[in-house]
Design a protein around this motif. Sequence first.
Motif, PDB file in Angstrom:
ATOM      1  N   LYS A 265      31.026  18.893  35.369  1.00  0.00           N
ATOM      2  CA  LYS A 265      29.907  18.080  35.257  1.00  0.00           C
ATOM      3  C   LYS A 265      30.033  16.998  34.264  1.00  0.00           C
ATOM      4  O   LYS A 265      29.341  15.792  34.340  1.00  0.00           O
ATOM      5  CB  LYS A 265      29.049  18.527  36.246  1.00  0.00           C
ATOM      6  CG  LYS A 265      27.855  17.890  36.021  1.00  0.00           C
ATOM      7  CD  LYS A 265      26.621  18.836  36.738  1.00  0.00           C
ATOM      8  CE  LYS A 265      25.831  17.930  36.952  1.00  0.00           C
ATOM      9  NZ  LYS A 265      24.717  18.761  38.452  1.00  0.00           N
ATOM     10  N   ARG A 269      29.737  13.114  33.792  1.00  0.00           N
ATOM     11  CA  ARG A 269      28.677  12.296  33.267  1.00  0.00           C
ATOM     12  C   ARG A 269      28.440  11.209  32.260  1.00  0.00           C
ATOM     13  O   ARG A 269      28.565   9.925  32.524  1.00  0.00           O
ATOM     14  CB  ARG A 269      27.708  13.284  33.121  1.00  0.00           C
ATOM     15  CG  ARG A 269      26.008  12.736  32.156  1.00  0.00           C
ATOM     16  CD  ARG A 269      24.897  11.646  32.905  1.00  0.00           C
ATOM     17  NE  ARG A 269      24.223  11.717  32.588  1.00  0.00           N
ATOM     18  CZ  ARG A 269      22.995  12.377  32.812  1.00  0.00           C
ATOM     19  NH1 ARG A 269      22.897  12.972  33.539  1.00  0.00           N
ATOM     20  NH2 ARG A 269      21.382  12.155  32.629  1.00  0.00           N
ATOM     21  N   GLU A 272      31.203   8.409  33.039  1.00  0.00           N
ATOM     22  CA  GLU A 272      29.937   7.276  33.961  1.00  0.00           C
ATOM     23  C   GLU A 272      29.113   6.176  32.905  1.00  0.00           C
ATOM     24  O   GLU A 272      29.294   5.415  33.565  1.00  0.00           O
ATOM     25  CB  GLU A 272      28.797   8.000  34.759  1.00  0.00           C
ATOM     26  CG  GLU A 272      29.816   8.285  35.987  1.00  0.00           C
ATOM     27  CD  GLU A 272      28.794   9.361  36.880  1.00  0.00           C
ATOM     28  OE1 GLU A 272      27.545   9.502  36.412  1.00  0.00           O
ATOM     29  OE2 GLU A 272      28.966  10.036  37.979  1.00  0.00           O
ATOM     30  N   LYS A 273      29.064   6.987  31.977  1.00  0.00           N
ATOM     31  CA  LYS A 273      28.453   6.087  30.568  1.00  0.00           C
ATOM     32  C   LYS A 273      28.845   5.049  30.319  1.00  0.00           C
ATOM     33  O   LYS A 273      28.793   5.205  28.609  1.00  0.00           O
ATOM     34  CB  LYS A 273      27.538   7.056  29.950  1.00  0.00           C
ATOM     35  CG  LYS A 273      26.151   7.833  30.281  1.00  0.00           C
ATOM     36  CD  LYS A 273      24.831   6.970  30.717  1.00  0.00           C
ATOM     37  CE  LYS A 273      24.254   7.641  31.470  1.00  0.00           C
ATOM     38  NZ  LYS A 273      22.991   7.370  31.754  1.00  0.00           N
ATOM     39  N   LEU A 316      22.764  18.892  29.246  1.00  0.00           N
ATOM     40  CA  LEU A 316      22.561  18.468  30.104  1.00  0.00           C
ATOM     41  C   LEU A 316      22.100  19.515  31.187  1.00  0.00           C
ATOM     42  O   LEU A 316      21.359  19.095  31.606  1.00  0.00           O
ATOM     43  CB  LEU A 316      24.369  18.230  30.920  1.00  0.00           C
ATOM     44  CG  LEU A 316      24.284  17.339  31.943  1.00  0.00           C
ATOM     45  CD1 LEU A 316      22.665  16.027  32.503  1.00  0.00           C
ATOM     46  CD2 LEU A 316      25.459  17.016  32.714  1.00  0.00           C
TER      47      LEU A 316
END
Length: 553
Positions: A265, A269, A272-273, A316
Amino acid sequence: MTPEQLRDVVRTAVAAAVDRGELAVDVPDDVLVERPKNPEHGDYATNVALRLAKAAGRPPREVAEVLAGELRGHDGIERVDIAGPGFLNLVLAKDALGQIAVRAVTAGEGYGATQELAGQRLNLEFVSANPTGPVHIGGTRWAAVGDALGRLLTAAGAEVTREYYFNDAGAQIDRFARSLQAAAKQQPVPEDGYAGAYIDDIAARIVAEEPDLLDRDDDEQVRVFRSRGVDLMWDEIKTSLAEFGVVFDVYFSERTLHETGALEKAVARLREKGHVYEKDGAVWLRTTDFADDKDRVLVKSDGEPTYFAADCAYYLNKRERGFDKVVIMLGADHTGYVGRYKALVAAMGDDPEVNLEILIGQLVNLLRDGEPVRMSKRAGTVVNLEDLVEAIGADAARYALARTSIDQTIDLDLDLWSRQTNDNPVFYVQYAHARISSVLRNAADLGLALGEAADVDPAQLAHPREGDLLRAIGEFPRVLSSAAELRAPHRVARYLEELAGTYHRFYDNCRVLPRGDEETTPLNTARLWLCAATAGVLRNGLGVLGVSAPERM
């Protein structure tokens, strides 16, 4: 009147001058009120006139004259003098100064606490030693300082969660399991393995639980030694910390990050950034975009996630649990870790200056008879928590480790800290509390009680040593506040030592209880309140450090 109350009085004076048009400035949110170095200059001093002079377009002494006129009309202020370029020296009315003792007693355990950090949710991670051995002396320092810092931040109004990150995954656990297996078979310690009496003890316990273990195949042996060894070591770590007075709100297992998909995960994340790329069959995070000295591998070419990937997932996880700031306490050997962790926080889309704080602490050197103390039979290589507590006691250990700024190396003399004499700082502070407790017991034997706050006359406390003690008590909220802001529990310890010395000087000069057939006077009652106030501050301050306040010594 405490320094906090006096700050409000000064702000009100500025506001009044502004309302009447005598000053054209913005009323400051806060003003500096502090004790002058020379007691002859007054009880407190403020530089507010110097701060406002530029905005007012007037000389500082003119601004000071305006504010002095306002302050002289306050019932709690006896005298206001202007000194130097525009400092205001304030002398409080005797009853206003004496009210500090009344307030400290009536506030009890709450005296010193503020709401300056109210609304902040902080995750405070400290110790987090690997479950491959007892807590060593460096981890013990973090246990003492971290727990004290948690108490300080709570006293400042923050919502604090104390967390222990349990590194129960990775290569060090495999080496630990192999070390236990070798000990059980009476074989040499494997390369990069762990040694010490504790390894022999744990190995023996596991074999006693499962007598046929060494008859099983190698993989099964290692699996059992890994699973049971980690559990037993973890139980021992938690027990030794609890006996040291350190209990965590959350014990977080690194293994769960691998088992719940949290690593995947976190990588998703970051992808995606737009900060993840692949090279040489590995997955990388482009941390150089955020001032790191090189990019970091998240997943190795063999598909195994790195420790850094676990760090990303763990950060996170903390943020998703609603923490505004992640505070991590690390040893001196982790200095190089700061840049990469800041980079991962930035890559997640957060601000490292807002959402992250890393505290780096220095080493502890133990001395006995001036010589270094290095060896521990239990740990095999270094002195551990239990050794230190056995040598000097939990109170002395906690106080000694929290008494020095974390960025300084400690030379801890075991002889000094085990003495029951005034050159032992924790004994000196605790003795002051015990001495006051004795006074209060003697007062009770004479039929004297504090009574109601309305019955005490604070103006009776006019002796110079009483004034010194009252001003010292009044400083306690500021000390706690600044210690929390600066992450500096050592400031509390040093303050307590000064307070203890101030009390002893008061006691030597001011008789508290009546003698023989003497009648009880208002002065006796006022001094009894002053003693009780001092005892309360000593208890609260020692409580912040996780140290007891004995009533007898």
